[in-house]
Every structure is written in C-alpha cells, then in structure tokens.
Design a protein around this motif. Structure first.
Motif, mmCIF file in Angstrom:
data_model
loop_
_atom_site.group_PDB
_atom_site.id
_atom_site.type_symbol
_atom_site.label_atom_id
_atom_site.label_comp_id
_atom_site.label_asym_id
_atom_site.label_seq_id
_atom_site.Cartn_x
_atom_site.Cartn_y
_atom_site.Cartn_z
ATOM 1 N N GLY A 78 0.813 -1.198 0.000
ATOM 2 C CA GLY A 78 0.000 0.000 0.000
ATOM 3 C C GLY A 78 0.849 1.251 0.000
ATOM 4 O O GLY A 78 2.053 1.217 -0.221
ATOM 5 N N SER A 117 -4.860 5.750 3.183
ATOM 6 C CA SER A 117 -5.751 5.254 2.146
ATOM 7 C C SER A 117 -6.411 6.395 1.385
ATOM 8 O O SER A 117 -7.007 6.191 0.349
ATOM 9 C CB SER A 117 -6.823 4.346 2.748
ATOM 10 O OG SER A 117 -7.559 5.048 3.723
ATOM 11 N N SER A 132 -3.814 2.217 -5.085
ATOM 12 C CA SER A 132 -2.497 1.759 -4.642
ATOM 13 C C SER A 132 -1.371 2.606 -5.218
ATOM 14 O O SER A 132 -0.221 2.196 -5.237
ATOM 15 C CB SER A 132 -2.286 0.302 -5.044
ATOM 16 O OG SER A 132 -2.333 0.187 -6.455
ATOM 17 N N ARG A 133 -1.690 3.790 -5.697
ATOM 18 C CA ARG A 133 -0.659 4.692 -6.203
ATOM 19 C C ARG A 133 -0.817 6.057 -5.546
ATOM 20 O O ARG A 133 -1.873 6.383 -5.004
ATOM 21 C CB ARG A 133 -0.702 4.794 -7.719
ATOM 22 C CG ARG A 133 -1.948 5.420 -8.264
ATOM 23 C CD ARG A 133 -1.957 5.375 -9.780
ATOM 24 N NE ARG A 133 -2.971 6.283 -10.288
ATOM 25 C CZ ARG A 133 -2.900 6.928 -11.431
ATOM 26 N NH1 ARG A 133 -1.838 6.761 -12.208
ATOM 27 N NH2 ARG A 133 -3.854 7.725 -11.813
ATOM 28 N N ASP A 182 3.746 4.069 -8.340
ATOM 29 C CA ASP A 182 2.768 2.996 -8.474
ATOM 30 C C ASP A 182 3.350 1.598 -8.338
ATOM 31 O O ASP A 182 2.617 0.624 -8.295
ATOM 32 C CB ASP A 182 2.005 3.108 -9.788
ATOM 33 C CG ASP A 182 2.908 3.120 -11.009
ATOM 34 O OD1 ASP A 182 4.134 2.979 -10.847
ATOM 35 O OD2 ASP A 182 2.382 3.279 -12.121
ATOM 36 N N ILE A 201 5.675 3.354 -1.790
ATOM 37 C CA ILE A 201 4.776 2.259 -2.131
ATOM 38 C C ILE A 201 5.435 0.982 -1.630
ATOM 39 O O ILE A 201 6.578 0.686 -1.973
ATOM 40 C CB ILE A 201 4.540 2.175 -3.660
ATOM 41 C CG1 ILE A 201 4.056 3.510 -4.210
ATOM 42 C CG2 ILE A 201 3.583 1.033 -3.977
ATOM 43 C CD1 ILE A 201 2.716 3.962 -3.702
ATOM 44 N N GLY A 234 5.069 -3.326 -0.849
ATOM 45 C CA GLY A 234 4.405 -4.538 -1.306
ATOM 46 C C GLY A 234 5.391 -5.464 -1.952
ATOM 47 O O GLY A 234 6.591 -5.207 -2.003
#
Length: 104
Positions: A29, A38, A53-54, A74, A91, A93
């Motif tokens: 995220g 968020s 998510s960017r 992103d 970012i 993940g």
C-alpha cells in the motif's frame, strides 16, 4: 566440530535472524512517514494525492519541488522524499519481477 566452527555457525544463525527481523513488512500500500494511508493527505504543507495503490505529491512549499516532479508512484519500492518538509511517500508490497530482453 571445533570451537571456531561452532562460533561461525552461531554468527551465521544470528545474522539470519537479524535479517528476518529487519525485513520490510509484507503489507502493501501507500505509506507516508511510515504510516499507511488510504486517502489523500496533507502533512507539513505537503499535499499527497492517493488513488488506490498509487500516490503522488501534488504540491509542496519546498524550493526545488523534486518530490512533485517524481510523479505517480505505483510500483513497490517507488519513493518520493521532501527533505525540507520531512515527508517520505513510498509504495510497499511484493515487487513483480520484470524481465528484460537480455535476461529473458
């Protein structure tokens, strides 16, 4: 096994354990200054737009505006930093492996 072998084995185990403790969290995220966000936020006068998510920095009072010129973040590992305002947008993940023509 000799005493030196045991010490080397213990040192390697300690390093492996340390690497597991220091690895980035698996949660993906958008993170601003280490906190998951968020929605769009403003921190220290830095305006951050979050779209799913960017994310991107849309405005900052700093002189060079390098964080604004970073554009959309992103992909996992993308980061924009505004040092004068002490803001880090990243970012997180699991990164997708990208294979180029040479490695393919």
């Amino acid at each position: 096994m000799k005493r030196g072998d045991i010490l080397i084995a213990l040192a390697l185990l300690a390093l492996a354990g340390l690497a597991l403790l220091l690895r980035p969290s698996g949660a993906g995220g958008v993170y601003v200054n280490g906190e998951a966000v968020s929605g769009s936020v403003t921190i220290n006068e830095v305006v951050i737009e979050v779209d799913g998510s960017r994310a991107r920095v849309t405005d900052s009072p700093c002189r060079d505006k390098l964080c604004v010129h970073a554009g959309w973040l992103d992909r996992p590992g993308d980061v924009a930093v505004c040092l004068p305002q002490r803001v880090i947008v990243e970012i997180r993940g699991t990164a997708r492996r990208q294979v180029d023509g040479v490695a393919g």
